[in-house]
Design a protein around this motif. Structure first.
Motif, PDB file in Angstrom:
ATOM      1  N   SER A   1       3.795  -0.342   4.081  1.00 19.47           N
ATOM      2  CA  SER A   1       3.589  -0.761   2.692  1.00 19.47           C
ATOM      3  C   SER A   1       2.802   0.301   1.915  1.00 19.47           C
ATOM      4  O   SER A   1       3.173   0.695   0.811  1.00 19.47           O
ATOM      5  N   ASN A   2       1.720   0.817   2.513  1.00 18.09           N
ATOM      6  CA  ASN A   2       0.874   1.812   1.829  1.00 18.09           C
ATOM      7  C   ASN A   2       1.596   3.139   1.603  1.00 18.09           C
ATOM      8  O   ASN A   2       1.367   3.814   0.604  1.00 18.09           O
TER       9      ASN A   2
ATOM     10  N   ALA B   1       4.733   3.660   1.138  1.00 20.81           N
ATOM     11  CA  ALA B   1       5.918   3.588   0.272  1.00 20.81           C
ATOM     12  C   ALA B   1       5.718   4.399  -1.007  1.00 20.81           C
ATOM     13  O   ALA B   1       6.671   4.832  -1.639  1.00 20.81           O
ATOM     14  N   ARG B   2       4.442   4.626  -1.386  1.00 19.80           N
ATOM     15  CA  ARG B   2       4.156   5.333  -2.645  1.00 19.80           C
ATOM     16  C   ARG B   2       4.480   6.828  -2.574  1.00 19.80           C
ATOM     17  O   ARG B   2       4.545   7.490  -3.587  1.00 19.80           O
ATOM     18  N   TYR B   3       4.639   7.362  -1.363  1.00 15.49           N
ATOM     19  CA  TYR B   3       4.914   8.803  -1.232  1.00 15.49           C
ATOM     20  C   TYR B   3       6.420   9.007  -1.291  1.00 15.49           C
ATOM     21  O   TYR B   3       7.113   8.951  -0.287  1.00 15.49           O
ATOM     22  N   ASP B   4       6.895   9.223  -2.518  1.00 17.54           N
ATOM     23  CA  ASP B   4       8.345   9.230  -2.729  1.00 17.54           C
ATOM     24  C   ASP B   4       8.836  10.510  -3.395  1.00 17.54           C
ATOM     25  O   ASP B   4      10.007  10.638  -3.722  1.00 17.54           O
TER      26      ASP B   4
ATOM     27  N   ARG C   1       5.852  11.356  -8.149  1.00 20.46           N
ATOM     28  CA  ARG C   1       4.683  11.571  -9.004  1.00 20.46           C
ATOM     29  C   ARG C   1       3.781  12.728  -8.578  1.00 20.46           C
ATOM     30  O   ARG C   1       3.259  13.443  -9.410  1.00 20.46           O
TER      31      ARG C   1
ATOM     32  N   TYR D   1      14.511  10.439  -2.366  1.00 20.09           N
ATOM     33  CA  TYR D   1      13.540   9.680  -1.555  1.00 20.09           C
ATOM     34  C   TYR D   1      13.737   9.998  -0.077  1.00 20.09           C
ATOM     35  O   TYR D   1      12.794  10.300   0.644  1.00 20.09           O
TER      36      TYR D   1
ATOM     37  N   ARG E   1      10.949  12.078   2.162  1.00 23.67           N
ATOM     38  CA  ARG E   1      10.191  11.372   3.197  1.00 23.67           C
ATOM     39  C   ARG E   1      10.542  11.891   4.594  1.00 23.67           C
ATOM     40  O   ARG E   1       9.675  11.976   5.465  1.00 23.67           O
TER      41      ARG E   1
END
Length: 495
Positions: A323-324, A326-329, A332, A349, A353
């Motif tokens: 879950s944590n 998932a922000r590394y996509d 940003r 994505y 990843r």
């Protein structure tokens, strides 16, 4: 004074106050030691300019007479803590080039107290690992060696760079984080002291998240007194972290009397494992005898759900990681993969990843995503959460019965060679956390104290587990154990 980098926090603080030494001299001594120790690969982003600037400011502050305990003391910061304008990569390729515009609460509190940041320390990628072999910077190396053997040993993980740097006297102390043993296991492997405080004692804001309900920052130091000094500065309520406790922070150092007469120390029978090395068994028994000789009462206790701790941990931690992370996509910040003609957002994505995350992180993200998926959420994740509640209740029952602290081994073995635990069987590596994960699942404070050497001359540690929010009492028991054990061994310099 030569070899200023070999001082501990308390000794250096007292020397600074007396005017025997300046922060600039201390800092220069550490910077020199760091430059000579590239073979250990402990420091991965050196910040000598920031260090000397802060040291000069600290000297002025000390002259002014209003300096807190940590003022002027050179320390290392684990790469998991965001530090303004300094690369903060969590040892991952996916955060390549990321320089935060903000400072983590813990590193800010240390800076506000006048501590001098020497640089960022190596670690396992996203704090996932027990041997510091999953880092994008390469392995951190322990300053210890087995007898006359030249094999490189692990300093433990995930805070391996912190452990190696403190044990090798590259800094006076370092920050670590502990999700399943990542402060206590490397501290035990390298003959230093490491404490994981109660969950919520230190703010998690600005620390790259692995498993949010388990992560906690803490100090890694040369002895128990230093741990008490540094922990006090790191603790405190932070409105930016909803899990941070609104509790006063006591003067931990003032609580170090060494008097533990009448304290009840529990010995859990479930920690006696099949195949436990005789040396660990003996160290544990000796530790109990030392505490008994210091006036404590040793009692046998039972923590019946301990056997389910590792499986529960390796469901909950990967679930929260998936879950944590998932922000590394690639959208940003951090790394973005090179895209081919016609690639859409899904391909971006996937490629980002796939090349940004290492094998261990990929493994845990996939396990975590699996246990959170529709068909398996109840069978795995919810069941693990229920087991976690039972583990927490085991500890509550023991403490309610009057036990003040629990003594266990810190690790199932001494440090092992880099590359000796193959990727083919990750479970073997996960077993390193067998004595430490229960403490994170229950949110309790735990401290590792060096207590002896194995037959190959490598350090072994004992773990003390305390009541929630009673770090001061726990550190005092650790202080009594440290005094009785009299551990003073240091690694021979080969690097």
């Amino acid at each position: 004074m030569s070899d200023l980098n070999k001082l501990g926090l308390a000794e250096a603080r007292d020397a600074l106050r007396k005017g025997d030494v300046t922060s600039v001299e201390l800092t220069e001594s550490c910077l020199k030691a760091i430059d000579e120790a590239d073979a250990l690969n402990a420091f991965v982003h050196k910040t000598p300019e920031i260090a000397l600037e802060r040291a000069k400011a600290a000297d002025e502050r000390i002259k002014g007479g209003d300096a807190p305990a940590m003022c002027g003391l050179p320390i290392g910061i684990k790469d998991l803590f965001c530090t303004k304008g300094v690369p903060s990569q969590a040892a991952s390729k996916i955060l390549e080039g990321f320089k935060p515009e903000y400072e983590s609460t813990v590193s800010q509190q240390l800076a506000d107290a006048g501590a001098v940041m020497l640089g960022k320390l190596n670690m396992d990628e996203f704090a996932m690992g027990s041997s510091n072999e999953t880092s994008v910077y390469g392995n951190a190396v322990s300053p210890w060696r087995r007898g006359n053997d030249d094999a490189q040993l692990t300093p433990g993980g995930s805070s391996g760079g912190s452990a190696s740097a403190v044990a090798a006297d590259l800094c006076l102390a370092a920050t670590g984080t502990d999700t399943g043993g990542s402060i206590r296991q490397p501290a035990a492997f390298t003959g230093i002291t490491g404490i994981k405080p109660t969950y919520g004692r230190c703010s998690r804001w600005g620390i790259v998240a692995f498993a949010s309900s388990l992560d906690q920052a803490g100090p890694m130091t040369k002895n128990v007194r230093d741990a008490a000094i540094m922990l006090e500065t790191m603790c405190g309520h932070d409105p930016k972290d909803s899990t941070s406790a609104e509790l006063a922070v006591p003067n931990f150092e003032a609580m170090l009397t060494g008097d533990i007469k009448g304290k009840k120390i529990g010995i859990p029978k479930e920690y006696r494992m099949d195949g436990m090395p005789a040396e660990i068994e003996k160290l544990w028994a000796d530790g109990a005898e030392m505490l008994k000789a210091a006036g404590a009462e040793i009692v046998d206790i039972s923590l019946p759900h301990t056997k389910y701790a590792l499986p529960a941990y390796y469901v909950i931690a990967p679930a929260e990681a998936s879950s944590n992370l998932a922000r590394y996509d690639g959208v940003r910040y951090g790394r973005r993969a090179q895209l081919a003609q016609g690639d859409g957002i899904t391909e971006m994505y996937e490629k980002t990843r796939a090349e940004g995350f290492g094998h261990e992180v990929q493994r845990r993200v996939m396990v975590g995503t699996y246990v959170l998926s529709a068909g398996f959420y109840d069978a795995y994740y919810n069941r693990a959460r229920r087991v976690r509640t039972l583990i927490k209740k085991d500890f509550e029952d023991v403490f309610a019965a009057g036990v003040d602290a629990i003594l266990t081994p810190a690790t199932p073995s001494a440090s092992f060679g880099l590359g000796e635990m193959t990727e083919a069987d990750p479970v073997q590596m996960y077993l390193n956390d067998v004595f430490t994960v229960t403490v994170n699942l229950a949110g309790l404070p735990g401290v590792s104290v060096p207590a002896g050497l194995d037959k190959q001359g490598l350090p072994l540690g004992l773990q003390l587990i305390g009541r929630p929010w009673e770090e001061g009492d726990l550190l005092n028991t650790a202080y009594a154990l440290e005094n009785a054990a009299g551990f003073v061994a240091k690694p021979g310099k080969w690097w």
